[in-house]
Write a protein that holds these residues in place. Structure first.
Motif, PDB file in Angstrom:
ATOM      1  N   GLN A 168       0.823  -1.189   0.082  1.00 12.34           N
ATOM      2  CA  GLN A 168       0.002  -0.042   0.016  1.00 12.34           C
ATOM      3  C   GLN A 168       0.766   1.327   0.170  1.00 12.34           C
ATOM      4  O   GLN A 168       2.133   1.154   0.311  1.00 12.34           O
ATOM      5  N   TRP A 169       0.234   2.422  -0.396  1.00 13.45           N
ATOM      6  CA  TRP A 169       0.874   3.589  -0.271  1.00 13.45           C
ATOM      7  C   TRP A 169      -0.414   4.800  -0.144  1.00 13.45           C
ATOM      8  O   TRP A 169      -1.465   4.681  -0.626  1.00 13.45           O
ATOM      9  N   ALA A 170       0.104   5.890   0.464  1.00 10.58           N
ATOM     10  CA  ALA A 170      -0.877   7.043   0.872  1.00 10.58           C
ATOM     11  C   ALA A 170      -0.440   7.918  -0.370  1.00 10.58           C
ATOM     12  O   ALA A 170       0.675   8.541  -0.751  1.00 10.58           O
ATOM     13  N   ASP A 171      -1.526   8.518  -0.969  1.00  9.91           N
ATOM     14  CA  ASP A 171      -1.566   9.594  -1.885  1.00  9.91           C
ATOM     15  C   ASP A 171      -2.291  10.668  -1.181  1.00  9.91           C
ATOM     16  O   ASP A 171      -3.361  10.751  -1.036  1.00  9.91           O
ATOM     17  N   SER A 172      -1.532  11.984  -0.819  1.00 16.26           N
ATOM     18  CA  SER A 172      -1.992  12.982  -0.270  1.00 16.26           C
ATOM     19  C   SER A 172      -3.115  13.889  -1.054  1.00 16.26           C
ATOM     20  O   SER A 172      -3.740  14.483  -0.610  1.00 16.26           O
ATOM     21  N   ARG A 173      -2.442  14.088  -2.415  1.00 17.10           N
ATOM     22  CA  ARG A 173      -3.121  14.721  -3.378  1.00 17.10           C
ATOM     23  C   ARG A 173      -4.661  14.114  -3.446  1.00 17.10           C
ATOM     24  O   ARG A 173      -5.894  14.786  -3.513  1.00 17.10           O
ATOM     25  N   ALA A 174      -4.665  12.637  -3.358  1.00 17.39           N
ATOM     26  CA  ALA A 174      -6.044  12.134  -3.651  1.00 17.39           C
ATOM     27  C   ALA A 174      -6.881  11.780  -2.347  1.00 17.39           C
ATOM     28  O   ALA A 174      -7.732  11.451  -2.195  1.00 17.39           O
TER      29      ALA A 174
ATOM     30  N   ASN B 173       0.093  14.501   4.490  1.00 16.42           N
ATOM     31  CA  ASN B 173       1.007  13.092   5.041  1.00 16.42           C
ATOM     32  C   ASN B 173       0.771  12.654   6.345  1.00 16.42           C
ATOM     33  O   ASN B 173       0.705  11.458   6.482  1.00 16.42           O
ATOM     34  N   ALA B 174       0.656  13.806   7.143  1.00 22.39           N
ATOM     35  CA  ALA B 174       0.386  13.547   8.670  1.00 22.39           C
ATOM     36  C   ALA B 174      -0.726  12.557   8.987  1.00 22.39           C
ATOM     37  O   ALA B 174      -0.838  11.903   9.483  1.00 22.39           O
ATOM     38  N   ARG B 175      -1.865  13.123   8.340  1.00 22.86           N
ATOM     39  CA  ARG B 175      -3.129  12.532   8.374  1.00 22.86           C
ATOM     40  C   ARG B 175      -3.168  10.944   7.854  1.00 22.86           C
ATOM     41  O   ARG B 175      -3.564  10.095   8.548  1.00 22.86           O
ATOM     42  N   LEU B 176      -2.416  10.914   6.570  1.00 19.85           N
ATOM     43  CA  LEU B 176      -2.459   9.770   6.099  1.00 19.85           C
ATOM     44  C   LEU B 176      -1.465   8.686   6.994  1.00 19.85           C
ATOM     45  O   LEU B 176      -1.797   7.317   6.916  1.00 19.85           O
ATOM     46  N   THR B 177      -0.435   9.172   7.555  1.00 22.03           N
ATOM     47  CA  THR B 177       0.386   8.201   8.471  1.00 22.03           C
ATOM     48  C   THR B 177      -0.518   7.832   9.734  1.00 22.03           C
ATOM     49  O   THR B 177      -0.209   6.765   9.707  1.00 22.03           O
ATOM     50  N   THR B 178      -1.443   8.761  10.129  1.00 22.78           N
ATOM     51  CA  THR B 178      -2.379   8.287  11.238  1.00 22.78           C
ATOM     52  C   THR B 178      -3.247   7.260  10.651  1.00 22.78           C
ATOM     53  O   THR B 178      -3.537   6.300  11.291  1.00 22.78           O
TER      54      THR B 178
END
Length: 306
Positions: free
Chosen positions: A76-82, A183-188
């Protein structure tokens, strides 16, 4: 030339639930094509996947992104723009490893492209400042003329470019801060997802224990069913024996009935027997008398003989 595919694979696509930020929601009903694209014009990289006519992944790779392997066949990976987290389920660990290696390669290429872009911006900014200073000196040195007018025009253009560059830098700083917050929100969300995975593991362990208990219960019930079947077989044998005994009982009852009928004739037979006995006694008495008379006659004949 536009965008060109540089790597293609197939996987099941998932997205994190936007409400819970914990559960995975399938974005495709089956394995679909997932590709890396390189945009020559913009010098950027994207991951794109299409299911039919629906675009389910359109993620631009940035140097801040990280691809994480969460199992042997899932990453998995986090996309902050999406503002989401994408998940891919592969059919083998080898496919997952190739995709992760390509992600790291593209991420490094995106970082180099960003660094080059920043170097160009800094060079343009320094050149604009130098040109502005030189233009001011030329204005002081020159009193008039076409050359002075041209330099002044160029100086104004460079000032406008410098202002726009500073505005763009400010804009990029704001966008960078926004990306950091996302990114912080996605990390959480990723940490919550990891916690959810642990919870799923515990639930799986509980379900496994419950499954084992149910299997043992099923074995016990099957043993009880076998015992019941044996009892049924015994009951069947007993029923057969009872039927045989009932048949014998009916036969004995028939014999008893015949005997009872015969017992009703016995008094008559006894009466006849008594009558015959009386007749025999009478005949015996007559026979005895007859014998006596014969003896008497014999005796008389003997006496009367000369």
């Amino acid at each position: 030339m536009g965008e060109q595919p540089i790597f293609t694979t197939r996987a099941h696509v998932f997205q994190i639930d936007p409400n819970t930020k914990k559960n995975w929601v399938p974005a495709s009903k089956q394995a679909v094509t997932v590709s890396y694209f390189y945009d020559v014009t913009r010098n950027s990289y994207r991951i794109i996947s299409v299911d039919g006519a629906k675009v389910i992944i359109n993620s631009t790779i940035t140097p801040n992104m990280t691809f994480t392997k969460t199992s042997q066949k899932f990453g998995q990976w986090a996309d902050s723009r999406a503002n989401t987290v994408f998940g891919l389920g592969f059919s083998s660990e080898q496919q997952l490893t190739k995709f992760a290696e390509k992600f790291q390669e593209v991420k490094e290429a995106a970082r180099l492209a960003r660094d080059k872009s920043q170097e160009k911006i800094e060079t343009s900014s320094n050149h604009s400042q130098a040109s502005s200073i030189n233009g001011t000196d030329d204005e002081k040195a020159s009193s008039a003329g076409p050359a002075n007018t041209h330099l002044k025009s160029e100086n104004n253009k460079l000032k406008i470019a410098l202002t726009q560059s500073a505005a763009n830098v400010k804009k990029w700083e704001i966008e960078l801060q926004t990306l950091r917050e996302s990114n912080a929100r996605l990390t959480t969300a990723l940490q919550d997802s990891a916690a959810s995975v642990e919870q799923w593991k515990r639930q799986f362990s509980l379900c496994h224990d419950e499954n084992e208990r149910l299997r043992n219960k099923i074995d016990e019930l099957e043993e009880q069913c076998s015992e019941i079947n044996r009892e049924k077989e015994k009951n069947t044998q007993l029923k057969r024996r009872i039927e045989e005994l009932e048949l014998e009982l009916r036969e004995k009852e028939t014999e008893l009935t015949d005997l009872r009928k015969q017992s009703e004739i016995i008094p008559q037979l006894m009466s006849e027997c008594e009558y015959v006995s009386e007749k025999l006694e009478t005949l015996l008495s007559l026979s005895l008398c007859f014998r006596r008379q014969r003896e008497t006659i014999r005796t008389w004949k003997t006496k009367c003989a000369p």
